[in-house]
Write an enzyme that holds these catalytic residues in place. Sequence first.
Site, mmCIF file in Angstrom:
data_model
loop_
_atom_site.group_PDB
_atom_site.id
_atom_site.type_symbol
_atom_site.label_atom_id
_atom_site.label_comp_id
_atom_site.label_asym_id
_atom_site.label_seq_id
_atom_site.Cartn_x
_atom_site.Cartn_y
_atom_site.Cartn_z
ATOM 1 N N LYS A 103 0.821 -1.221 0.000
ATOM 2 C CA LYS A 103 0.000 0.000 0.000
ATOM 3 C C LYS A 103 0.847 1.261 0.000
ATOM 4 O O LYS A 103 0.502 2.259 -0.628
ATOM 5 C CB LYS A 103 -0.935 0.003 1.198
ATOM 6 C CG LYS A 103 -0.233 -0.151 2.536
ATOM 7 C CD LYS A 103 -1.195 -0.304 3.668
ATOM 8 C CE LYS A 103 -0.479 -0.681 4.954
ATOM 9 N NZ LYS A 103 0.052 -2.060 4.918
ATOM 10 N N GLU A 127 -5.249 -6.236 -4.577
ATOM 11 C CA GLU A 127 -6.387 -6.340 -3.660
ATOM 12 C C GLU A 127 -5.959 -6.346 -2.202
ATOM 13 O O GLU A 127 -6.620 -5.777 -1.332
ATOM 14 C CB GLU A 127 -7.185 -7.611 -3.967
ATOM 15 C CG GLU A 127 -8.446 -7.774 -3.133
ATOM 16 C CD GLU A 127 -9.492 -6.706 -3.425
ATOM 17 O OE1 GLU A 127 -9.842 -5.957 -2.489
ATOM 18 O OE2 GLU A 127 -9.934 -6.612 -4.577
ATOM 19 N N VAL A 130 -5.377 -3.006 0.567
ATOM 20 C CA VAL A 130 -6.365 -2.291 1.375
ATOM 21 C C VAL A 130 -7.362 -3.286 1.950
ATOM 22 O O VAL A 130 -7.940 -4.094 1.228
ATOM 23 C CB VAL A 130 -7.130 -1.237 0.545
ATOM 24 C CG1 VAL A 130 -8.146 -0.508 1.419
ATOM 25 C CG2 VAL A 130 -6.165 -0.242 -0.096
ATOM 26 N N ILE A 134 -10.896 -8.474 2.640
ATOM 27 C CA ILE A 134 -12.185 -7.967 2.167
ATOM 28 C C ILE A 134 -12.129 -7.710 0.662
ATOM 29 O O ILE A 134 -11.278 -6.945 0.198
ATOM 30 C CB ILE A 134 -12.563 -6.659 2.889
ATOM 31 C CG1 ILE A 134 -12.576 -6.860 4.405
ATOM 32 C CG2 ILE A 134 -13.918 -6.162 2.416
ATOM 33 C CD1 ILE A 134 -12.748 -5.575 5.192
ATOM 34 N N GLU A 188 2.276 -2.774 16.428
ATOM 35 C CA GLU A 188 3.706 -3.025 16.271
ATOM 36 C C GLU A 188 4.473 -2.405 17.439
ATOM 37 O O GLU A 188 3.949 -1.559 18.167
ATOM 38 C CB GLU A 188 4.199 -2.416 14.955
ATOM 39 C CG GLU A 188 3.496 -2.930 13.713
ATOM 40 C CD GLU A 188 3.903 -4.338 13.342
ATOM 41 O OE1 GLU A 188 4.933 -4.817 13.870
ATOM 42 O OE2 GLU A 188 3.197 -4.972 12.534
ATOM 43 N N ASP A 199 -0.745 4.752 7.696
ATOM 44 C CA ASP A 199 -1.254 3.537 7.042
ATOM 45 C C ASP A 199 -2.619 3.800 6.414
ATOM 46 O O ASP A 199 -2.865 3.466 5.249
ATOM 47 C CB ASP A 199 -1.340 2.408 8.071
ATOM 48 C CG ASP A 199 -1.967 1.146 7.511
ATOM 49 O OD1 ASP A 199 -1.253 0.367 6.866
ATOM 50 O OD2 ASP A 199 -3.183 0.944 7.716
ATOM 51 N N LYS A 203 -3.996 3.954 2.249
ATOM 52 C CA LYS A 203 -5.158 3.215 1.760
ATOM 53 C C LYS A 203 -6.222 4.164 1.217
ATOM 54 O O LYS A 203 -6.882 3.856 0.213
ATOM 55 C CB LYS A 203 -5.720 2.356 2.890
ATOM 56 C CG LYS A 203 -4.752 1.265 3.348
ATOM 57 C CD LYS A 203 -5.218 0.579 4.618
ATOM 58 C CE LYS A 203 -4.237 -0.495 5.068
ATOM 59 N NZ LYS A 203 -4.606 -1.111 6.361
ATOM 60 N N GLY A 305 -3.592 -9.355 9.077
ATOM 61 C CA GLY A 305 -3.232 -10.707 9.483
ATOM 62 C C GLY A 305 -2.687 -11.488 8.308
ATOM 63 O O GLY A 305 -3.059 -11.263 7.156
#
Length: 437
Positions: A103, A127, A130, A134, A188, A199, A203, A305
């Site tokens: 990203k 895909e 982001v 999903i 983190e 982050d 996105k 994840g």
Amino acid sequence: MRLAILGCGTVGSEVVRLLHEQSADLAARIGAPLEIAGIAVRRLGRDRGDLPVAPELFTTDAVGLVKSEDVDVVVEVVGGIEPARGWLVDALRAGKSVVTANKALLAEDGAALHDAAADGGADLYYEAAVAGAIPLLRPLRESLHGDRINRVTGIVNGTTNFILSAMDATGAGFAEALEEATELGYAEADPTADVEGFDAAAKAAILASLAFHTRVGAADVHREGITEVTAADVASAKAMGCTIKLLCIAARGADATGRESVSVRVHPAMIPLGHPLASVGDAYNAVFVEAEAAGPLMFYGRGAGGAATASAVLGDVVAVCRNRLAGVRAPSESAYADLAVRPMGEALTRYHVSLDVADKPGVLAAVAGVFARHDVSIATVRQVPAGAEPAGRGADAVLVIVTHTAPDAALAATVEELRGLDAVRSIASVLRVEGGE
């Protein structure tokens, strides 16, 4: 179909594992078996558990692997800008399809990747960049191309959503909720990219680019994190029937001259409990898309994840491999609209302002006068005695004001003038309010 895999960390190892476990099904879906040509890593001697691959497939020569004539598809799960940008540009120009979860690179210099893909006649799929597993980008990129998207509002960072959900559920402060997120593995060791909104901003740039057919980069996104959100803010949101979420918001609209443009921003905001995003808790992600013909659409699921992200990566691998076997390309980048990105000052939003004030006659009139001078309409005013809520400790009274929609610049100027008002002891908090008007 031969794959070069760049990176074998949390996501990369899951990609390798799923390629092995689902090899028969993947071959049937694609029409050809998948083979790993090589896996580029930083350190060869690292213990990678029981990954079902031969040790000789690992290499530190990512450049050589990418340039190998024996490779059809490059899968990049390393992250960062360089050297990933060079690897992927080389692969695409050589006609190799690329699947990436990067990203940061797409938001920083997606144009270079798209241009290289066009030059090489190759596919670029991302895909997994982001919202993890999903299915979101493909619908924006393909399924909704016959529609006009007006707004995309999303929770796209699981770490910050976990922290804010914990603050809402327990009344904890930011530091305590962050500590819990770190202990549970949601944050983190250095959480800056998450809690400061970097982050989510990356996105947001990708979502806006796809939704509005316009190249939007990370530098175009107004960004604020959640480090200043307090337990008092959360309590005040509850009193209003709201909750606080870190939102990415991309909206189409007119700029100050009346020309069509887009606004892209990331910041914490109060949203009503009845909003579709309000119930998204824990580390889950959700994106709410508003299209003219399709109407409101909701995408929800695990946003991070190893396994979830690997699922999205393999979905892209299947798509690009099918295309290569059929001798076709996916639809190329759609940036024909080339809309300008409005500055944050022109974004239309609402404010929730909590003021510590002197409890004496004329204060409310003075405060209201400041809002009026900046042409900002007040929706609601609530006054509570000092100490009735955390923000009011040490003040005579607390004024909680929620505005109607106005340009962000006018709202910011209002707050700045309030800071110099004699009757205002301090500004306890300022948060934007989205939805419900």
